[in-house]
Write an enzyme that holds these catalytic residues in place. Structure first.
Site, PDB file in Angstrom:
ATOM      1  CG  ASP A  63      -5.763  -0.973   8.625  1.00 44.64           C
ATOM      2  OD1 ASP A  63      -4.861  -0.272   8.123  1.00 44.64           O
ATOM      3  OD2 ASP A  63      -5.633  -2.188   8.844  1.00 44.64           O
ATOM      4  CB  VAL A 122      -0.061   3.846  12.758  1.00 45.51           C
ATOM      5  CG1 VAL A 122       0.602   2.509  12.428  1.00 45.51           C
ATOM      6  CG2 VAL A 122      -0.698   3.791  14.143  1.00 45.51           C
ATOM      7  CG  ASP A 156      -1.813  -1.157   1.287  1.00 47.86           C
ATOM      8  OD1 ASP A 156      -2.123  -1.661   0.205  1.00 47.86           O
ATOM      9  OD2 ASP A 156      -2.231  -1.549   2.382  1.00 47.86           O
TER      10      ASP A 156
HETATM   11  C1  UD1 Z   1      -0.361  -4.271   9.807  1.00 49.65           C
HETATM   12  C2  UD1 Z   1      -1.612  -4.380   8.972  1.00 49.65           C
HETATM   13  C3  UD1 Z   1      -2.082  -3.012   8.508  1.00 49.65           C
HETATM   14  C4  UD1 Z   1      -2.244  -2.092   9.686  1.00 49.65           C
HETATM   15  C5  UD1 Z   1      -0.981  -2.072  10.534  1.00 49.65           C
HETATM   16  C6  UD1 Z   1      -1.129  -1.262  11.811  1.00 49.65           C
HETATM   17  C7  UD1 Z   1      -1.353  -6.535   7.964  1.00 49.65           C
HETATM   18  C8  UD1 Z   1      -1.168  -7.303   6.699  1.00 49.65           C
HETATM   19  N1  UD1 Z   1      -1.347  -5.218   7.821  1.00 49.65           N
HETATM   20  O1  UD1 Z   1       0.666  -3.766   8.979  1.00 49.65           O
HETATM   21  O2  UD1 Z   1      -3.338  -3.151   7.835  1.00 49.65           O
HETATM   22  O3  UD1 Z   1      -2.502  -0.767   9.220  1.00 49.65           O
HETATM   23  O4  UD1 Z   1      -0.607  -3.412  10.911  1.00 49.65           O
HETATM   24  O5  UD1 Z   1      -2.199  -1.735  12.553  1.00 49.65           O
HETATM   25  O6  UD1 Z   1      -1.531  -7.086   9.027  1.00 49.65           O
HETATM   26  N2  UD1 Z   1       7.665  -0.090  11.428  1.00 49.65           N
HETATM   27  C9  UD1 Z   1       9.010   0.196  11.461  1.00 49.65           C
HETATM   28  N3  UD1 Z   1       9.890  -0.849  11.396  1.00 49.65           N
HETATM   29  C10 UD1 Z   1       9.496  -2.142  11.320  1.00 49.65           C
HETATM   30  C11 UD1 Z   1       8.106  -2.431  11.292  1.00 49.65           C
HETATM   31  C12 UD1 Z   1       7.216  -1.380  11.354  1.00 49.65           C
HETATM   32  O7  UD1 Z   1       9.401   1.362  11.551  1.00 49.65           O
HETATM   33  O8  UD1 Z   1      10.351  -3.039  11.275  1.00 49.65           O
HETATM   34  C13 UD1 Z   1       6.684   1.026  11.516  1.00 49.65           C
HETATM   35  C14 UD1 Z   1       5.834   1.163  10.255  1.00 49.65           C
HETATM   36  O9  UD1 Z   1       6.505   1.937   9.290  1.00 49.65           O
HETATM   37  C15 UD1 Z   1       4.614   1.863  10.791  1.00 49.65           C
HETATM   38  C16 UD1 Z   1       4.472   1.273  12.191  1.00 49.65           C
HETATM   39  O10 UD1 Z   1       5.748   0.728  12.518  1.00 49.65           O
HETATM   40  O11 UD1 Z   1       4.839   3.244  10.905  1.00 49.65           O
HETATM   41  C17 UD1 Z   1       3.405   0.190  12.326  1.00 49.65           C
HETATM   42  O12 UD1 Z   1       3.639  -0.805  11.396  1.00 49.65           O
HETATM   43  P1  UD1 Z   1       3.198  -2.327  11.645  1.00 49.65           P
HETATM   44  O13 UD1 Z   1       2.406  -2.419  12.900  1.00 49.65           O
HETATM   45  O14 UD1 Z   1       4.406  -3.165  11.514  1.00 49.65           O
HETATM   46  O15 UD1 Z   1       2.234  -2.579  10.437  1.00 49.65           O
HETATM   47  P2  UD1 Z   1       2.194  -3.825   9.464  1.00 49.65           P
HETATM   48  O16 UD1 Z   1       2.418  -5.078  10.231  1.00 49.65           O
HETATM   49  O17 UD1 Z   1       3.030  -3.546   8.276  1.00 49.65           O
END
Ligand code: UD1
Length: 417
Positions: free
Chosen positions: A305, A327, A117
């Site tokens: 979301d 987020v 996305d």
């Molecule tokens: C999942 C969901 C998505 C939802 C999100 C937050 C799935 C397939 N998707 O995405 O629909 O919007 O959770 O509820 O389950 N981040 C880092 N480093 C990392 C990992 C994450 O900086 O290694 C940051 C991301 O850029 C973001 C935040 O942490 O700003 C939250 O991301 P994360 O909770 O990991 O989201 P997803 O698992 O990608």
């Protein structure tokens, strides 16, 4: 050219709608099936485009996958391949969740960095840091996350942010590691809990599911299981918000209302009558919604979301709403599309200030991601005239039978090629 929706504004939504399993759960559960040789069966799987895409990723790793409507069977091999290549994963972000299971089973993984996305930068640093804590080396090489370990050893992991994906990958790596892993500041989303429940059924030892500390005691092997995917709270809430926006009366089945506590409270603040029952809720709205402020946060906070739908509601509410995105920083990009529909909205960094208008006016708009797409359709339902929503394949990725469901509630929508 991709498909479009033609959405005619003005209808009041009413009726009942059944919601299937959560997209954000099923994809991880499919990956988790790799952890045990043999056939794992998932029921209540949503019929969305991402499920067959995930099936292709798993097939590339040596699994046999059968999808029959809402049932997915994954026959995981004795020795999975460890390389998920670019062709398989490029289409969607959730494919990265094979990283943890591959590390657990093969002690090595090469997973191409996914697309996904357009909602902001989505680094994998926390996923990698967690795997490193368990003794792996991890780097980014030629567009792939590469990780390798002689053996995975349980260790304390403290996440900087309760990332859903990082929590899930570290959890899935830890279930077969030697010794005890603790994940502090773990994500508490219901979909993470669903994964914990399935892993426990497979024989994993996990304490603290649903809290911010997960304690995982590694076991030698897991066995396949049958599991019912938790209901999709985001889809359910989308219909609830649609009811408020159209001053309708919608009953949603298949969702645990406790997973939407804060969201349903916001709908009450906006003037709705909300009745909660065991497997769903009913939302009734008589008057123009009242403006409410929303701030997105990890669970149990307001889900990011649902932020586009919250902006849609704010656009027609009585008063001014401040929506704060904590987020995904780029998620406000879609606000420009809302402005085309006549929304009086301005963004400044993490904040959007929305002054509710009495009416919106139809326009051509473009979906940039799943949830932005749903938010635009909801806005189209209350705009004068016919709103053309382009690039609706995004919506197909997360909303099963979107047009049929919306029509069954009285919404005027059609899909054109
Ligand atoms: C999942 C969901 C998505 C939802 C999100 C937050 C799935 C397939 N998707 O995405 O629909 O919007 O959770 O509820 O389950 N981040 C880092 N480093 C990392 C990992 C994450 O900086 O290694 C940051 C991301 O850029 C973001 C935040 O942490 O700003 C939250 O991301 P994360 O909770 O990991 O989201 P997803 O698992 O990608």
């Amino acid at each position: 050219m991709s498909d479009r929706f033609l959405v005619s504004g003005g209808a009041r939504l009413s009726g009942e709608v059944a919601v299937g399993g959560a997209k954000n759960s099923v994809l991880k559960l499919m990956a988790a099936a790799l952890l045990a040789e043999g056939t794992t069966r998932l029921t209540n799987s949503p019929e969305i485009a991402d499920v067959p895409l995930m099936a292709d990723v798993l097939r590339g790793l040596g699994a046999v996958v059968r999808i029959d409507h809402d049932t997915v069977e994954i026959d995981a091999p004795a020795e999975p391949k460890y390389h998920a290549d670019f062709d398989a994963v490029k289409q969607f972000r959730a494919s990265v969740c094979v990283l943890g299971p591959l590390m657990a089973r093969c002690h090595r993984a090469v997973v191409a960095l996914p697309g996904g996305d357009a909602i902001g930068s989505r680094p994998l640093d926390m996923h990698q840091a967690g795997l490193r804590a368990l003794g792996a080396h991890s780097s980014i090489e030629h567009g792939c996350v590469v990780a390798e370990a002689d053996t995975l050893v349980g260790a304390p992991v403290a996440l900087e942010f309760p990332s859903v994906g990082a929590t899930e990958n570290i959890l899935m790596a830890a279930v077969l590691a030697d010794g005890v892993t603790t994940i502090d500041n773990a994500a508490r989303e219901p979909e993470v809990v669903d994964l914990c429940v399935m892993l426990q059924q497979m024989g994993a030892r996990i304490d603290g599911a649903g809290t911010s500390t997960l304690t995982v005691t590694g076991v030698d092997r897991l066995h396949p299981t049958t599991h019912r995917v938790v209901g999709d709270r985001i889809v359910g809430a989308t219909w609830g918000i649609a009811a408020v926006m159209t001053r309708g009366d919608v009953t949603v089945h298949g969702v645990v209302p406790e997973h939407l506590q804060l969201v349903l409270n916001k709908l009450v603040d906006a003037g709705a009558q909300v009745d909660r029952f065991t497997d769903g809720f009913r939302v009734r709205q008589e008057n123009r919604p009242v403006a409410v402020n929303v701030s997105t946060l990890p669970f149990p906070g307001f889900p990011t979301d649902l932020q586009p739908m919250a902006i849609g509601m704010a656009a027609i509410a009585d008063g001014m709403s401040v929506i704060t995105e904590n987020v995904f920083e780029a998620r406000f990009r879609f606000v420009e599309e809302m402005v085309r529909l006549g929304a009086d909205a301005r963004t400044d960094g993490h904040h959007a200030v929305v002054r509710g208008s009495e009416r919106l006016s139809s326009a051509p708009v473009w979906c940039s991601d799943i949830r932005a797409g749903a938010g635009l359709v909801l806005a189209g339902l209350v705009a004068d005239g016919v709103t053309e929503v382009h690039d609706v394949e995004h919506i197909d990725r997360g909303y099963p039978r979107f047009v049929e469901n919306l029509r069954s509630l009285g919404g005027a929508i059609e899909r054109v090629g």
